[in-house]
Motif scaffolding. Structure first.
Motif, PDB file in Angstrom:
ATOM      1  N   ARG A 138       0.851  -1.205   0.000  1.00  0.00           N
ATOM      2  CA  ARG A 138       0.000   0.000   0.000  1.00  0.00           C
ATOM      3  C   ARG A 138       0.879   1.245   0.000  1.00  0.00           C
ATOM      4  O   ARG A 138       1.793   1.368   0.820  1.00  0.00           O
ATOM      5  CB  ARG A 138      -0.903   0.027   1.237  1.00  0.00           C
ATOM      6  CG  ARG A 138      -1.868   1.216   1.253  1.00  0.00           C
ATOM      7  CD  ARG A 138      -2.821   1.116   2.424  1.00  0.00           C
ATOM      8  NE  ARG A 138      -2.102   1.189   3.698  1.00  0.00           N
ATOM      9  CZ  ARG A 138      -1.799   2.364   4.286  1.00  0.00           C
ATOM     10  NH1 ARG A 138      -2.151   3.504   3.726  1.00  0.00           N
ATOM     11  NH2 ARG A 138      -1.154   2.382   5.428  1.00  0.00           N
ATOM     12  N   LEU A 139       0.610   2.132  -0.971  1.00  0.00           N
ATOM     13  CA  LEU A 139       1.361   3.389  -1.089  1.00  0.00           C
ATOM     14  C   LEU A 139       0.626   4.463  -0.273  1.00  0.00           C
ATOM     15  O   LEU A 139      -0.531   4.785  -0.557  1.00  0.00           O
ATOM     16  CB  LEU A 139       1.466   3.818  -2.558  1.00  0.00           C
ATOM     17  CG  LEU A 139       2.270   5.075  -2.856  1.00  0.00           C
ATOM     18  CD1 LEU A 139       3.728   4.890  -2.425  1.00  0.00           C
ATOM     19  CD2 LEU A 139       2.211   5.405  -4.338  1.00  0.00           C
ATOM     20  N   ALA A 140       1.288   4.999   0.739  1.00  0.00           N
ATOM     21  CA  ALA A 140       0.665   6.024   1.594  1.00  0.00           C
ATOM     22  C   ALA A 140       1.040   7.425   1.099  1.00  0.00           C
ATOM     23  O   ALA A 140       2.135   7.633   0.556  1.00  0.00           O
ATOM     24  CB  ALA A 140       1.124   5.831   3.038  1.00  0.00           C
ATOM     25  N   GLY A 144      -1.192  17.073   2.659  1.00  0.00           N
ATOM     26  CA  GLY A 144      -0.718  18.458   2.586  1.00  0.00           C
ATOM     27  C   GLY A 144       0.335  18.636   1.511  1.00  0.00           C
ATOM     28  O   GLY A 144       0.317  19.603   0.732  1.00  0.00           O
ATOM     29  N   MET A 145       1.261  17.682   1.430  1.00  0.00           N
ATOM     30  CA  MET A 145       2.314  17.808   0.419  1.00  0.00           C
ATOM     31  C   MET A 145       1.769  17.520  -0.974  1.00  0.00           C
ATOM     32  O   MET A 145       2.246  18.076  -1.965  1.00  0.00           O
ATOM     33  CB  MET A 145       3.472  16.858   0.773  1.00  0.00           C
ATOM     34  CG  MET A 145       4.187  17.239   2.085  1.00  0.00           C
ATOM     35  SD  MET A 145       5.651  16.252   2.390  1.00  0.00           S
ATOM     36  CE  MET A 145       6.728  16.857   1.100  1.00  0.00           C
ATOM     37  N   VAL A 146       0.787  16.631  -1.085  1.00  0.00           N
ATOM     38  CA  VAL A 146       0.142  16.407  -2.395  1.00  0.00           C
ATOM     39  C   VAL A 146      -0.489  17.708  -2.895  1.00  0.00           C
ATOM     40  O   VAL A 146      -0.299  18.110  -4.046  1.00  0.00           O
ATOM     41  CB  VAL A 146      -0.916  15.293  -2.296  1.00  0.00           C
ATOM     42  CG1 VAL A 146      -1.748  15.252  -3.573  1.00  0.00           C
ATOM     43  CG2 VAL A 146      -0.249  13.940  -2.057  1.00  0.00           C
ATOM     44  N   ALA A 147      -1.226  18.386  -1.998  1.00  0.00           N
ATOM     45  CA  ALA A 147      -1.849  19.653  -2.384  1.00  0.00           C
ATOM     46  C   ALA A 147      -0.793  20.688  -2.741  1.00  0.00           C
ATOM     47  O   ALA A 147      -0.934  21.454  -3.719  1.00  0.00           O
ATOM     48  CB  ALA A 147      -2.740  20.169  -1.258  1.00  0.00           C
ATOM     49  N   THR A 148       0.300  20.710  -1.967  1.00  0.00           N
ATOM     50  CA  THR A 148       1.376  21.676  -2.246  1.00  0.00           C
ATOM     51  C   THR A 148       1.993  21.420  -3.614  1.00  0.00           C
ATOM     52  O   THR A 148       2.281  22.346  -4.382  1.00  0.00           O
ATOM     53  CB  THR A 148       2.454  21.581  -1.162  1.00  0.00           C
ATOM     54  OG1 THR A 148       1.858  21.830   0.111  1.00  0.00           O
ATOM     55  CG2 THR A 148       3.561  22.584  -1.414  1.00  0.00           C
ATOM     56  N   SER A 149       2.189  20.137  -3.956  1.00  0.00           N
ATOM     57  CA  SER A 149       2.786  19.817  -5.259  1.00  0.00           C
ATOM     58  C   SER A 149       1.906  20.270  -6.414  1.00  0.00           C
ATOM     59  O   SER A 149       2.383  20.823  -7.407  1.00  0.00           O
ATOM     60  CB  SER A 149       3.033  18.315  -5.352  1.00  0.00           C
ATOM     61  OG  SER A 149       1.796  17.590  -5.409  1.00  0.00           O
ATOM     62  N   ILE A 150       0.607  20.050  -6.274  1.00  0.00           N
ATOM     63  CA  ILE A 150      -0.323  20.447  -7.353  1.00  0.00           C
ATOM     64  C   ILE A 150      -0.360  21.959  -7.484  1.00  0.00           C
ATOM     65  O   ILE A 150      -0.271  22.514  -8.592  1.00  0.00           O
ATOM     66  CB  ILE A 150      -1.726  19.880  -7.067  1.00  0.00           C
ATOM     67  CG1 ILE A 150      -1.696  18.348  -7.116  1.00  0.00           C
ATOM     68  CG2 ILE A 150      -2.732  20.419  -8.071  1.00  0.00           C
ATOM     69  CD1 ILE A 150      -2.984  17.692  -6.674  1.00  0.00           C
ATOM     70  N   LEU A 151      -0.499  22.668  -6.341  1.00  0.00           N
ATOM     71  CA  LEU A 151      -0.562  24.131  -6.397  1.00  0.00           C
ATOM     72  C   LEU A 151       0.738  24.724  -6.905  1.00  0.00           C
ATOM     73  O   LEU A 151       0.745  25.728  -7.635  1.00  0.00           O
ATOM     74  CB  LEU A 151      -0.878  24.679  -5.004  1.00  0.00           C
ATOM     75  CG  LEU A 151      -2.276  24.356  -4.474  1.00  0.00           C
ATOM     76  CD1 LEU A 151      -2.434  24.876  -3.051  1.00  0.00           C
ATOM     77  CD2 LEU A 151      -3.334  24.972  -5.385  1.00  0.00           C
ATOM     78  N   ASP A 195       4.831   7.546   0.514  1.00  0.00           N
ATOM     79  CA  ASP A 195       5.546   6.658   1.451  1.00  0.00           C
ATOM     80  C   ASP A 195       5.557   5.247   0.863  1.00  0.00           C
ATOM     81  O   ASP A 195       4.526   4.566   0.785  1.00  0.00           O
ATOM     82  CB  ASP A 195       4.818   6.673   2.804  1.00  0.00           C
ATOM     83  CG  ASP A 195       5.559   5.819   3.836  1.00  0.00           C
ATOM     84  OD1 ASP A 195       6.618   5.263   3.496  1.00  0.00           O
ATOM     85  OD2 ASP A 195       5.051   5.744   4.975  1.00  0.00           O
ATOM     86  N   PHE A 196       6.758   4.823   0.362  1.00  0.00           N
ATOM     87  CA  PHE A 196       6.916   3.525  -0.287  1.00  0.00           C
ATOM     88  C   PHE A 196       7.304   2.425   0.711  1.00  0.00           C
ATOM     89  O   PHE A 196       7.635   1.297   0.310  1.00  0.00           O
ATOM     90  CB  PHE A 196       7.997   3.607  -1.368  1.00  0.00           C
ATOM     91  CG  PHE A 196       7.577   4.393  -2.570  1.00  0.00           C
ATOM     92  CD1 PHE A 196       7.036   3.767  -3.696  1.00  0.00           C
ATOM     93  CD2 PHE A 196       7.700   5.775  -2.595  1.00  0.00           C
ATOM     94  CE1 PHE A 196       6.661   4.498  -4.797  1.00  0.00           C
ATOM     95  CE2 PHE A 196       7.326   6.502  -3.694  1.00  0.00           C
ATOM     96  CZ  PHE A 196       6.797   5.859  -4.815  1.00  0.00           C
ATOM     97  N   SER A 197       7.328   2.722   2.005  1.00  0.00           N
ATOM     98  CA  SER A 197       7.837   1.767   2.985  1.00  0.00           C
ATOM     99  C   SER A 197       6.980   0.520   3.102  1.00  0.00           C
ATOM    100  O   SER A 197       7.448  -0.536   3.541  1.00  0.00           O
ATOM    101  CB  SER A 197       7.951   2.448   4.346  1.00  0.00           C
ATOM    102  OG  SER A 197       6.667   2.870   4.794  1.00  0.00           O
ATOM    103  N   LEU A 198       5.711   0.639   2.732  1.00  0.00           N
ATOM    104  CA  LEU A 198       4.811  -0.507   2.831  1.00  0.00           C
ATOM    105  C   LEU A 198       4.648  -1.237   1.508  1.00  0.00           C
ATOM    106  O   LEU A 198       3.731  -2.041   1.351  1.00  0.00           O
ATOM    107  CB  LEU A 198       3.438  -0.044   3.338  1.00  0.00           C
ATOM    108  CG  LEU A 198       3.418   0.631   4.720  1.00  0.00           C
ATOM    109  CD1 LEU A 198       2.005   1.068   5.068  1.00  0.00           C
ATOM    110  CD2 LEU A 198       3.957  -0.314   5.776  1.00  0.00           C
TER     111      LEU A 198
END
Length: 811
Positions: A138-140, A144-151, A195-198
């Motif tokens: 599962r990719l977590a 907040g950072m997703v929104a920051t990247s898009i904006l 987060d690729f840890s999982l």
């Protein structure tokens, strides 16, 4: 800080440099090709937009996968073939839409919006590419950072194209750098948000090896970018070669085409429609405005058409019935053919939307030139000016000029039908109070509302105009009095209904005067004068709103005009004189003061009562001058008395309305030397109520001088307790009308008792006027009245101080 740490610790530096190089080249190519598309037009603009979209789309796509290849999640990444292909299509397609918007934009905002769409493409392609990763677990995500990247991608992409599309080179380089930063900022912020840890590697059929996919896409992207840049260079060279060839052709053909170009330019840009008809009567040459102004479709080929055919096309485009077209054509030809032969112009109206001035100029050999001028706006302006010249600007009702024309038409109609014409004067009641209390905007609302009501009630043979201010006038053609009365009822209903709007609910009303042609006058000025007389009679009478002109009104008006003239003459000749009526204490009988009464012996008429000439003085404007004279003479007389009695001087409402009344009182006291406490000014509540705040402000300033203020005629009119509360009067004067039956009528006695009780409760002395019998005085003494005056105590007249002193010594 998490993004920066992620960038340096989780990526292969060499591949990051490669991804950045691809990104920079694609960004530069995108900006350059987008600028080239903006300079192009038609189909070539679309071609260059597509090339720019492919360049930046492949660049973004390649940058993404090379950067993902540089990412070290701890296991080998593979990609789903179809999702990978979809991410490429998204990158090219959405970027193409953004570049198309930016290349067609004219302002920075337009280009910024296109760049923002490119930013959307960057984000959409990235997250679609992440979805193409083949892995388990599962990719977590960090929201907040997703929104920051898009904006970040949207904002920096918008600024990049907004600046880069400018014409200067440094702006192009700045835009390319900003677009590179937009792509990189979006990618690495989005990767840091994951987060690729999982997750763990997973093998499925149809997957692509990440390394070889990235290497192959890198070479393909570089190749495409090279082709795009080369195409731009080749296009620029081709454009220059084409320009050189065209310049050579233009130089070779300059002598041939110079006149033609000028003619075409002039015909294309001239505001008039131009048509050249040959000797055979057919149209040989025309400009684009010619069919447009005639209402003919611009693509219609008119060459070779006769003037008749042109007229047929024009008329067919109007609302003329099909069966009437031929008749209309013949009528049009009959009006135009003489002008074609001799020259001239004619104005043709195609409804309200199109008014043309058509001019025909014969050449001499049978051919002629027809020009068309669109004078629609001028026609509308002329009509608007004509309307304004004859209508009121606020209400839209006819004005005085239009009203005069309406009367002439009504009189002509009445003469033909043996009818009568009523001229009606209308004046609003208390309109000044509406303006003063609620503002002129409220007054304008009342006028416009009434105008709308008037327009709604009008029928044939009726008209209403606004003559100015709150004055209206109406005309009614009628053959029976019932019809006139019904019209007057409609008018009265429109006037009496409440006006509501803008948070206000205002009560309105009006006085109506009626004069009838021809009985009450033959011309409009006489009828209006008589209607005004009737209207003023209606305004003066409490229980009437409509009054018809009567002949004795002229006599009364003439008498009032004569009296007004004599009043001014009396002022000039100092023909007025003063009488004094004593005021005494009810309990002790001692004299407390005198009321000043104005008297006038009018030449040829004898003594005139103040109740007759004071209203005329107020109408003609003489009251202020008379009031100043009375105050001056009364103060001079009182200052010369051997006894320091008070004098009471009446003040009219018009005097209170004067700005300089305070200074008049002050200067009169100073000039006469009279002590201020010996002067008492008597005012009626009626004179205060029209502008209560202003009047009370003036009275307070006068009272501050030491002058006493008495409220006169209390018990009649408003008799408002609010007025007594608002101003601390020094005395209440009980009106004489209550004294006539006070000794025999219990109701009158009760009213007197109530007013005296009110005075005691307010600690204000009460003076009763009109005391004429001993019984009346006894009632006042019993009820505790303070002062009294009347014939019983002394009649008005001059004061003989010798007799008074002698009687005082012997008494």
């Amino acid at each position: 800080m998490p993004v920066i740490e992620f960038f340096f610790t989780a990526h292969d530096p060499a591949l990051i440099v490669l991804a950045a190089t691809i990104c920079m080249i694609s960004s530069y190519a995108c900006i350059g090709l987008a600028r080239h598309a903006a300079r192009s037009s038609g189909r070539m603009r679309d071609v260059w937009t597509a090339v720019a979209a492919m360049a930046v789309g492949f660049g973004i796509w390649a940058t993404h996968f090379v950067a993902v290849l540089a990412f070290r999640p701890g296991f080998t990444l593979s990609y789903d073939l179809w999702m990978t292909a979809l991410s490429l299509l998204i990158a090219i397609g959405v970027c193409g839409a953004g570049i198309a918007m930016a290349s067609r934009g004219r302002t920075f905002s337009d280009r910024f919006l296109g760049g923002a769409v490119v930013g959307v493409a960057i984000s959409t392609m990235h997250y679609t590419g992440i979805a193409a990763l083949v892995m388990g677990g599962r990719l977590a995500w960090d929201p907040g950072m997703v929104a920051t990247s898009i904006l970040a991608g949207i904002a920096m992409g918008g600024v990049a194209l907004g600046i880069g599309m400018d014409g200067r080179l440094r702006h192009m380089l700045t835009g390319a750098l900003l677009l590179t930063l937009a792509i990189c900022a979006m990618h690495f912020t989005a990767m840091a948000a994951a987060d690729f840890s999982l997750c763990f590697p997973l093998s499925v059929n149809g997957e692509l090896d990440g390394f070889w996919l990235s290497i192959g896409l890198t070479f393909i992207s570089i190749l495409l970018l090279g082709l795009a840049l080369g195409s731009a260079v080749l296009d620029e060279a081709d454009r220059r070669r084409t320009e050189r060839e065209r310049e050579r052709e233009l130089r070779d053909a300059a002598e041939i085409v110079a006149v033609t170009q000028k003619l075409e330019l002039a015909m294309t840009h001239m505001a008039q429609g131009l048509g050249l008809y040959g000797i055979d009567g057919t149209l040989q040459l025309y400009n684009q405005r010619f069919p447009t102004l005639l209402g003919i479709h611009p693509l219609t080929n008119l060459k070779g058409m006769s003037f008749r055919d042109t007229c047929r096309l024009t008329i067919a485009g109007t609302d003329v019935a099909v069966e009437d077209i031929e008749q209309r054509i013949e009528a049009t030809l009959a009006s135009h053919l003489p002008l074609i032969e001799e020259g001239g112009e004619i104005v043709i109206a195609f409804g309200e939307d199109r008014v043309l001035q058509v001019s025909h100029s014969p050449v001499g050999d049978g051919s002629w030139v027809t020009t068309l001028d669109d004078i629609t706006e001028r026609h509308r302006s002329q009509r608007a000016i004509a309307h304004l010249a004859r209508h009121d600007g606020l209400t839209g009702l006819p004005n005085r000029a239009r009203f005069n024309e309406s009367f002439d038409l009504a009189r002509s109609r009445a003469e033909e039908t043996r009818s009568q014409v009523a001229v009606i004067a209308i004046d609003l009641d208390h309109f000044k109070e509406i303006n003063d209390n609620h503002g002129h905007a409220a007054g304008d609302m009342v006028l416009k509302t009434l105008a709308s009501r008037f327009n709604a009630l009008l029928r044939e043979g009726e008209s209403i105009a606004r003559l100015g201010g709150d004055e209206f006038a109406a005309i009614k053609v009628f053959s029976g009095m019932d019809a006139l009365r019904e019209f007057l009822v409609r008018l009265e209903d429109a006037l009496s209904r409440r006006v509501e709007g803008e948070g206000l609910a205002l009560s309105t009303g009006g006085s109506i005067g009626v004069a009838v042609w021809p009985e009450d006058g033959r011309d409009l000025s006489k009828l209006m004068s008589n209607a005004d007389l009737a209207m003023y009679r209606a305004k003066a009478e409490f229980d009437r709103r409509i009054c018809y002109y009567e002949r004795d009104m002229d006599e009364q008006a003439r008498e009032r005009r004569d009296m007004a003239r004599d009043l001014w003459t009396a002022l000039e000749q100092n023909a007025f004189y003063l009488a004094y009526q004593v005021q005494k204490s009810v309990s002790t009988g001692e004299t407390t003061g005198y009321e000043v009464l104005l008297r006038w012996n009018r030449p040829g008429h004898g003594e005139v009562s103040p109740s007759d000439f004071i209203p005329v003085a107020e109408e003609c404007g003489a009251i202020n001058a008379i009031g100043v004279w009375v105050l001056k003479m009364a103060c001079l007389d009182a200052a010369s008395w051997p006894e320091p009695y008070k004098i009471a001087v009446n003040v009219s409402g018009l005097q209170l309305a004067q700005v300089d009344f305070i200074e008049t009182v002050r200067s009169t006291l100073f000039m006469s030397g009279l002590a201020p406490h010996r002067l008492e000014l008597e005012v009626t509540e009626t004179s205060i109520i029209s502008d209560k705040q202003r009047a009370l402000h003036i009275l307070r300033q006068i009272k501050a001088m030491g002058v006493s203020i008495a409220i006169d005629d209390f018990g009649t009119g408003y008799s408002s307790l609010e007025t007594l509360r608002s101003f601390p009067f020094d005395k209440i004067k009980l009106d004489r009308s209550f004294m006539r039956e006070v000794e025999s009528n219990e109701q009158s006695k009760a009213i007197v008792r109530a007013i005296l009780t009110l005075g005691r409760s307010l600690s204000v002395p009460v003076l009763a006027e009109g005391v004429e019998t001993r019984a009346q005085l006894d009632v006042l003494r019993k009820e505790g009245c303070t002062e009294a005056q009347g014939f019983l105590l002394g009649r008005p007249g001059a004061i003989d101080w010798d007799d008074r002193l002698e009687s005082g010594l012997t008494g």
